[in-house]
Design a protein around this motif. Structure first.
Motif, short mmCIF file in Angstrom:
data_model
loop_
_atom_site.label_atom_id
_atom_site.label_comp_id
_atom_site.label_asym_id
_atom_site.label_seq_id
_atom_site.Cartn_x
_atom_site.Cartn_y
_atom_site.Cartn_z
N ARG A 1 0.83 -1.21 0.00
CA ARG A 1 0.00 0.00 0.00
C ARG A 1 0.86 1.26 0.00
O ARG A 1 0.58 2.23 -0.72
CB ARG A 1 -0.95 -0.02 1.20
CG ARG A 1 -1.77 1.26 1.37
CD ARG A 1 -2.51 1.66 0.10
NE ARG A 1 -3.70 0.87 -0.13
CZ ARG A 1 -4.26 0.71 -1.32
NH1 ARG A 1 -3.71 1.25 -2.39
NH2 ARG A 1 -5.35 -0.01 -1.45
N THR B 1 -2.31 5.40 -2.31
CA THR B 1 -3.61 5.18 -1.65
C THR B 1 -4.74 4.89 -2.63
O THR B 1 -5.76 4.32 -2.24
CB THR B 1 -3.98 6.40 -0.80
OG1 THR B 1 -4.00 7.57 -1.64
CG2 THR B 1 -2.98 6.62 0.32
N GLU B 2 -4.59 5.28 -3.89
CA GLU B 2 -5.69 5.14 -4.85
C GLU B 2 -5.66 3.84 -5.64
O GLU B 2 -6.64 3.48 -6.27
CB GLU B 2 -5.68 6.32 -5.82
CG GLU B 2 -5.83 7.68 -5.16
CD GLU B 2 -7.12 7.79 -4.36
OE1 GLU B 2 -8.16 7.31 -4.86
OE2 GLU B 2 -7.07 8.32 -3.24
N GLY C 1 -7.56 0.15 2.80
CA GLY C 1 -8.32 0.25 1.56
C GLY C 1 -8.27 -1.00 0.71
O GLY C 1 -8.20 -0.94 -0.52
N THR D 1 -9.69 -3.98 -1.27
CA THR D 1 -10.98 -4.13 -1.96
C THR D 1 -11.60 -5.51 -1.78
O THR D 1 -12.82 -5.66 -1.91
CB THR D 1 -10.82 -3.86 -3.46
OG1 THR D 1 -9.85 -4.75 -4.01
CG2 THR D 1 -10.39 -2.42 -3.71
#
Length: 386
Positions: A193, A198-199, A226, A228
């Motif tokens: 990460r 972050t995206e 984050g 998924t």
């Protein structure tokens, strides 16, 4: 001669030793080892002068089928069952395969069955002069975004892997966990990460490596990163555990090894025990059963993600046709190009900057050089795996 006249007259298997680009491991063990050839089983099905190719990927660390078992299953059971049958009858071939090699808890010998089913689709597309997706009347996209599978056993190695993927144009990442203790696994994911940003889409795959308690503990540690999807955290047959996990897990749970047959997905849907279904051609016994699984997921409101089995280019093409047919718009783990070479492919799938383009040529869209296949072939049944 029309499609309805084509009858299967020959099925051939070739165990080919392909060059390995990088090492790759999962919770169960090694998948590819740099410096050692990676075995793939190529299958050619012929009908009245028209041929099609399919592929199976023996990975004993992931599932029970070996190179030897795939070859003997096709040669001694599946091939005799379809010789003389109409090539267009892929649904009938699926039923015949079920009788030739019966199911266990879910499905029997899916990798072997998939290779023959894949070759039948390639044959039919070539005979009709259209790509497989056009044969189905289903192609919702022309390109599929790929994910980079992060290799490395430490945060420093992970950083190098992410940088390599980014340099090749990849913007999504998948990380194998369950290879180490919880702290080491968490450190690797945190490093991905950090290096990916972050995206970037990022998900983790445990390949059945956890208990319910361990998976929940890990998911809570990763919650703020984050992530998924948490792919296959528990053993494939732990249906009750996966139902419990879905209730409490802060990260959506994606199922892969649990979904061998469409009826497996039906069970998890009835139990409300699934967030995301992974479409994987070889795991589900081929394109015929994979289409049924994808349609069931779509009609039931279950999100679809896509994955492969470190396929070479024939398997890669088959997956792209399937994913395009159902419009899978999240990055997919089709990592074959990352780890193995396909020197047998003359013209093949175009991959540019982390994007794969769905083939436009007839059948699967991969032209196979038979002379190269024969030069790469090894006798795994008599001599063992090299």
């Amino acid at each position: 001669m029309g499609l309805h006249d084509l009858k299967i007259d020959r099925v051939e298997t070739f165990a080919v030793a392909l060059p390995t680009r990088r090492s790759f491991g999962v919770a169960g063990g090694a998948v590819a080892v740099a410096g050692r050839p990676s075995l793939r089983i190529l299958v050619r099905v012929s009908a009245d002068g028209v041929s099609g190719w399919g592929e199976a990927t023996p990975i004993p660390a992931w599932t029970y089928e070996t190179a030897e078992s795939i070859v003997t299953t096709i040669d001694r059971y599946l091939s005799p069952a379809i010789i003389g049958r109409h090539a267009w009858d892929v649904d009938g071939a699926t039923a015949v395969f079920e009788r030739a090699i019966n199911r266990g808890f879910s499905i029997g010998a899916p990798l072997a069955k998939s290779a023959v089913d894949m070759a039948l689709h390639d044959l039919l597309g070539r005979a009709a002069g259209v790509p497989v997706g056009i044969l189905w009347g289903a192609r919702r996209t022309e390109r599929i975004e790929l994910a980079w599978v992060v290799s490395g056993q430490s945060p420093a190695e992970v950083g190098d892997s992410v940088a390599e993927g980014r340099g090749l144009g990849y913007g999504a990442y998948k990380v194998k966990i369950g290879l180490h203790d919880e702290d080491a696994d968490a450190a690797v994911v945190e490093a991905v990460r950090e290096h990916a940003g972050t995206e970037a889409p990022l998900w983790v795959d445990a390949n059945q490596g956890y208990t319910v308690h361990g998976a929940l503990h890990m998911a809570r540690r990763l919650e703020g990163l984050g992530i998924t999807a948490f792919e296959q955290p528990l053993p494939a047959n732990d249906v009750i555990g996966l139902r419990r996990l879905r209730d409490d897990c802060p990260i959506p749970v994606a199922l892969d090894e649990s979904l061998r047959h469409p009826s497996d997905l039906a069970t998890f849907i009835r139990l409300e025990a699934i967030d995301i279904a992974i479409a994987k051609v070889q795991r589900s016994g081929g394109l015929t059963l994979s289409r049924r699984l994808c349609a069931l997921a779509e009609d039931s409101g279950v999100q679809l993600m896509g994955s492969g089995l470190t396929d070479s280019d024939v398997g890669l093409a088959a997956s792209l046709h399937l994913f395009a047919a159902y419009g899978i718009d999240t990055p997919v783990d089709l990592n074959g190009r990352q780890f193995v070479e396909s020197p047998y492919a003359i013209s093949t799938v175009r991959v540019e900057g982390g994007t794969a383009y769905v083939p436009e040529s007839p059948g699967l869209g991969v032209e196979v050089d038979e002379a190269v296949v024969r030069s790469l072939a090894v006798d795994v049944v008599s001599n063992g795996v090299p």
